[in-house]
Scaffold this active site. Structure first.
Site, PDB file in Angstrom:
ATOM      1  CG  ASP A 154      -1.724   1.142   1.302  1.00 31.39           C
ATOM      2  OD1 ASP A 154      -2.605   1.899  -0.364  1.00 31.39           O
ATOM      3  OD2 ASP A 154      -2.617   0.885   2.427  1.00 31.39           O
ATOM      4  N   GLY A 155       0.169   2.402  -0.674  1.00 32.97           N
ATOM      5  CA  GLY A 155       0.892   3.832  -0.650  1.00 32.97           C
ATOM      6  C   GLY A 155       1.001   4.562  -1.644  1.00 32.97           C
ATOM      7  CG  ASN A 156       2.154   1.484  -4.940  1.00 35.80           C
ATOM      8  OD1 ASN A 156       2.570   1.305  -4.572  1.00 35.80           O
ATOM      9  ND2 ASN A 156       1.073   0.760  -5.649  1.00 35.80           N
ATOM     10  CD1 TRP A 170       7.452   6.450  -2.185  1.00 36.22           C
ATOM     11  CD2 TRP A 170       6.883   7.036  -4.782  1.00 36.22           C
ATOM     12  NE1 TRP A 170       8.937   6.921  -3.646  1.00 36.22           N
ATOM     13  CE2 TRP A 170       8.534   7.289  -4.076  1.00 36.22           C
ATOM     14  CE3 TRP A 170       6.804   7.060  -6.112  1.00 36.22           C
ATOM     15  CZ2 TRP A 170       9.651   6.846  -5.106  1.00 36.22           C
ATOM     16  CZ3 TRP A 170       7.851   7.210  -6.831  1.00 36.22           C
ATOM     17  CH2 TRP A 170       8.962   7.781  -6.798  1.00 36.22           C
ATOM     18  NE  ARG A 185      -4.161   6.872  -7.485  1.00 33.90           N
ATOM     19  CZ  ARG A 185      -3.817   6.506  -6.038  1.00 33.90           C
ATOM     20  NH1 ARG A 185      -3.729   7.903  -5.200  1.00 33.90           N
ATOM     21  NH2 ARG A 185      -4.097   5.251  -5.876  1.00 33.90           N
ATOM     22  CG  HIS A 208       0.156   2.247  -9.302  1.00 36.39           C
ATOM     23  ND1 HIS A 208       0.035   2.215  -8.569  1.00 36.39           N
ATOM     24  CD2 HIS A 208      -0.747   2.626  -9.928  1.00 36.39           C
ATOM     25  CE1 HIS A 208      -1.381   2.310  -7.945  1.00 36.39           C
ATOM     26  NE2 HIS A 208      -1.641   2.810  -8.956  1.00 36.39           N
ATOM     27  CG  ASN A 213      -7.643  -2.261  -5.796  1.00 36.37           C
ATOM     28  OD1 ASN A 213      -7.095  -2.941  -5.573  1.00 36.37           O
ATOM     29  ND2 ASN A 213      -7.762  -1.100  -4.856  1.00 36.37           N
ATOM     30  CB  SER A 256      -7.907  -3.966   3.281  1.00 37.14           C
ATOM     31  OG  SER A 256      -7.727  -2.388   3.073  1.00 37.14           O
TER      32      SER A 256
HETATM   33  C1  FPP Z   1      -1.971   0.186  -3.039  1.00 37.98           C
HETATM   34  O1  FPP Z   1      -1.149   1.730  -3.522  1.00 37.98           O
HETATM   35  C2  FPP Z   1      -1.055  -0.712  -4.484  1.00 37.98           C
HETATM   36  C3  FPP Z   1      -2.579  -0.655  -5.829  1.00 37.98           C
HETATM   37  C4  FPP Z   1      -3.712  -1.240  -5.393  1.00 37.98           C
HETATM   38  C5  FPP Z   1      -1.638  -1.474  -6.924  1.00 37.98           C
HETATM   39  C6  FPP Z   1      -0.305  -2.542  -6.478  1.00 37.98           C
HETATM   40  C7  FPP Z   1       0.769  -2.905  -7.217  1.00 37.98           C
HETATM   41  C8  FPP Z   1       1.910  -3.154  -7.619  1.00 37.98           C
HETATM   42  C9  FPP Z   1       2.471  -2.290  -6.627  1.00 37.98           C
HETATM   43  C10 FPP Z   1       2.117  -2.987  -9.146  1.00 37.98           C
HETATM   44  C11 FPP Z   1       2.944  -4.333  -9.229  1.00 37.98           C
HETATM   45  C12 FPP Z   1       2.535  -5.174 -10.007  1.00 37.98           C
HETATM   46  C13 FPP Z   1       2.929  -6.402 -10.441  1.00 37.98           C
HETATM   47  C14 FPP Z   1       3.108  -7.322 -11.149  1.00 37.98           C
HETATM   48  C15 FPP Z   1       1.973  -7.324  -9.063  1.00 37.98           C
HETATM   49  P1  FPP Z   1      -2.587   2.395  -3.493  1.00 37.98           P
HETATM   50  O2  FPP Z   1      -2.346   3.149  -5.007  1.00 37.98           O
HETATM   51  O3  FPP Z   1      -3.886   2.380  -2.636  1.00 37.98           O
HETATM   52  O4  FPP Z   1      -1.611   3.839  -2.396  1.00 37.98           O
HETATM   53  P2  FPP Z   1      -2.219   5.175  -2.195  1.00 37.98           P
HETATM   54  O5  FPP Z   1      -3.207   4.700  -0.456  1.00 37.98           O
HETATM   55  O6  FPP Z   1      -0.895   5.650  -1.513  1.00 37.98           O
HETATM   56  O7  FPP Z   1      -3.442   5.689  -2.462  1.00 37.98           O
END
Ligand code: FPP
Length: 247
Positions: A21-23, A26, A34, A38, A69, A197
């Site tokens: 979590d946290g992409n 970040w 966003r 990812h 999602n 979650s």
């Molecule tokens: C949550 O961060 C992350 C996701 C919903 C997507 C996760 C996907 C990746 C890390 C790419 C991985 C790729 C592979 C091939 C496994 P968020 O978007 O909810 O972050 P936020 O809470 O800060 O908005």
């Protein structure tokens, strides 16, 4: 000194599950969109998968995309789906070189056809690798999985008179998408959120939970080692008393 040197090899968890979590946060922190977050998240996936395999972890399960999602803005869903296909295709050689098999759990029928086919191809092409199984939870939620298991039990036993006492923990577990692996002993969630979650609700009954404020793209192998050392310092009692465990 690295936390890696403090890891007790004999007490390694067999299965680690991670809520990445946290992409998005970040990316915002770095003045980017966003999707950029990812993409950075993929680098962390690669580093953590390699570090886990090298340590001797047998199963690593990553929450890549939840059933919820799908409700994100369409451009983000499309970008994530493209990123998954791209990454899975690009990483095939590395998976084979590292003797890692890829698997996926979730409502895979709901993925775009291209994704499903690429995923299936990579799963098949890495099926005989036995150092570690990397499982991606894609279009996954525990509520979906549990309902799916109940439906599968009912249709498998349709022609028999299914009795209430036939439903046991063992039977139920066999109909979950995770039936091929042991339950995770350690569940990590990044980004400071303290929620599960809808992830592996049945399977984490006795898992140790580890929450870190690090955002997923910042989560390094050293953070993983720290989580494992922390896990190894805990007394896992499984409902028993401390004295019972010690004797
Ligand atoms: C949550 O961060 C992350 C996701 C919903 C997507 C996760 C996907 C990746 C890390 C790419 C991985 C790729 C592979 C091939 C496994 P968020 O978007 O909810 O972050 P936020 O809470 O800060 O908005």
């Amino acid at each position: 000194m690295s936390y890696k040197d403090k890891i007790i090899k004999e007490k390694l968890p067999k299965h680690i599950a991670i809520i990445m979590d946290g992409n998005g946060r970040w990316a915002r922190k770095h003045g980017q969109d966003r999707i950029f977050g990812h993409h950075q998240g993929v680098d962390a996936v690669r580093d953590i998968a390699e570090a886990s395999a090298e340590l001797g972890i047998k199963y690593l399960t990553l929450y890549a995309f939840s059933t919820e999602n799908w409700n994100r803005p369409k451009f983000e869903v499309d970008a994530l789906m493209n990123l998954f296909v791209e990454t899975i295709t690009k990483e095939l050689d590395t998976l084979n070189k590292n003797n890692i098999s890829l698997n996926a759990i979730g409502d895979l029928d709901s993925l775009p056809e291209e994704n499903y086919l690429r995923l299936k191809e990579t799963i098949d092409a890495t099926a005989s690798n036995d150092r570690m199984t990397l499982t991606l939870a894609m279009s996954y939620s525990s509520h979906w999985e549990i309902i799916n298991a109940v439906r599968k039990i009912l249709s498998a036993k349709n022609d028999q008179q299914l009795k209430a006492e036939d439903i046991t923990e063992d039977l139920f577990s066999k109909y979950l998408t995770t039936a091929y692996m042991p339950d995770p002993e350690l569940l990590i969630r990044t980004s400071g959120e303290m929620r599960i979650s809808n992830f592996l609700l049945w399977q984490i009954a006795y898992a140790e939970l580890y929450f870190t404020p690090k955002l997923w793209p910042e989560f390094t192998p050293e953070d993983l080692y720290h989580a494992i050392v922390n896990y190894q310092s805990r007394e896992r009692r499984f409902g028993l008393t401390s004295e019972q465990i010690k004797s």
